[in-house]
Design an enzyme around this catalytic site. Sequence first.
Site, PDB file in Angstrom:
ATOM      1  N   HIS A   1       0.806  -1.243   0.311  1.00  0.00           N
ATOM      2  CA  HIS A   1       0.531  -0.396   0.012  1.00  0.00           C
ATOM      3  C   HIS A   1       0.718   1.317   0.246  1.00  0.00           C
ATOM      4  O   HIS A   1       1.815   1.715   0.791  1.00  0.00           O
ATOM      5  CB  HIS A   1      -1.043  -0.258   1.662  1.00  0.00           C
TER       6      HIS A   1
ATOM      7  N   HIS B   1      -1.498  10.535  -2.567  1.00  0.00           N
ATOM      8  CA  HIS B   1      -2.110   9.755  -2.354  1.00  0.00           C
ATOM      9  C   HIS B   1      -3.862  10.918  -2.369  1.00  0.00           C
ATOM     10  O   HIS B   1      -4.497  11.245  -1.815  1.00  0.00           O
ATOM     11  CB  HIS B   1      -2.663   9.477  -0.684  1.00  0.00           C
TER      12      HIS B   1
END
Length: 335
Positions: free
Chosen positions: A46, A88
């Site tokens: 991730h 992100h």
Amino acid sequence: MRYSIQAAAIGAAMALTGLTACAPPAEQAPHLWQTLTGAPTQVIAHRGANGELPEHTLEAYTLAIEQGADIIEPDLVLTSDGVFVVRHDRYLSDSTDIADHPEFADRRRIVGDREDWWTDDFTLAEIRTLRARQVREGRSTEFDGLYLIPTFEEVLDLAAAHGVATEPEVKSPSQLIAAGLDPLPELVRILRQRGLDTADAPIAIQCFEPDFLARLNGEIDSPLLMLVFQMQELEPGLDPLIPTVALEDMVAFADGVGPYKALLVDEDGQDTGFIARAHALGLFVHPWTFRDDDPVGDGADIETELRRIYDLGADAVFTDFPATAVRVRDAMAAE
Ligand code: G3P
Ligand code: CA
């Protein structure tokens, strides 16, 4: 069946290392995995191995690959000149050193309820002058200020060179479209150019917005992952097991579902039945996010939490600490 990211990742890794499939020793009973395909759960790094290095950097992805991750995850946003870079958030203050760049001081502006610097106000050349920083508190900041912000294509090059799959997430497409930057044409161009637009490509495209995935489904055959969280985050008081998109609705355009992990295991550590329901509809399940330094509510440590989700049949897990997820998975396989 469209979904084949696991087979692709395993096949690519075998081809790269010269390995061939072989039967386990006769005395060792193979672990029975409850995944959609019966294959072992895959480990998705991730944002890279971001528990150890600043997220979304080539260095964090490389470390994850060295630790045995099967898949690497880049989150995607666009620059003002239409290039996908890996972050992100559209804003830059958390994950980069932009606040230390006086030449950009006057670019700070308010979008919605946040005043910040926004990726789509900067060219790729300008983004290249920034350096990445650790985002989560309590993690090492030793590597802050060292690493560049990579492009999506650089991450794809890295994955291809190492024979691992990718699972890119298109962030906030409706916001980008409202800002005049539809991410779909550029995404489709890159996937087609690299032959990643097919059902058996070593990639799955994620998004929280069903409309975007439905549009993408009309353009490419690559596996698509519908991200969902608890509807109670939007409407407090609702049953915590209601997802933001119903499983029955997403099968029209998605191959898998990426749920927040609390939809799979309740606050008492019990199976909610989500994985079995998704598998019955033919959807693979990739829950997020497993973190060594952020224990779950019922007090389970990370190894217990991972064993529980592997036993339930998660097809892959998003984790900030791929070394741990690989170690636990491989220990279970050997038991
Ligand atoms: O994409 C899976 C998971 O990463 C979704 O959460 O906010 O970390 O992108 P986020
Ligand atoms: Ca993500």
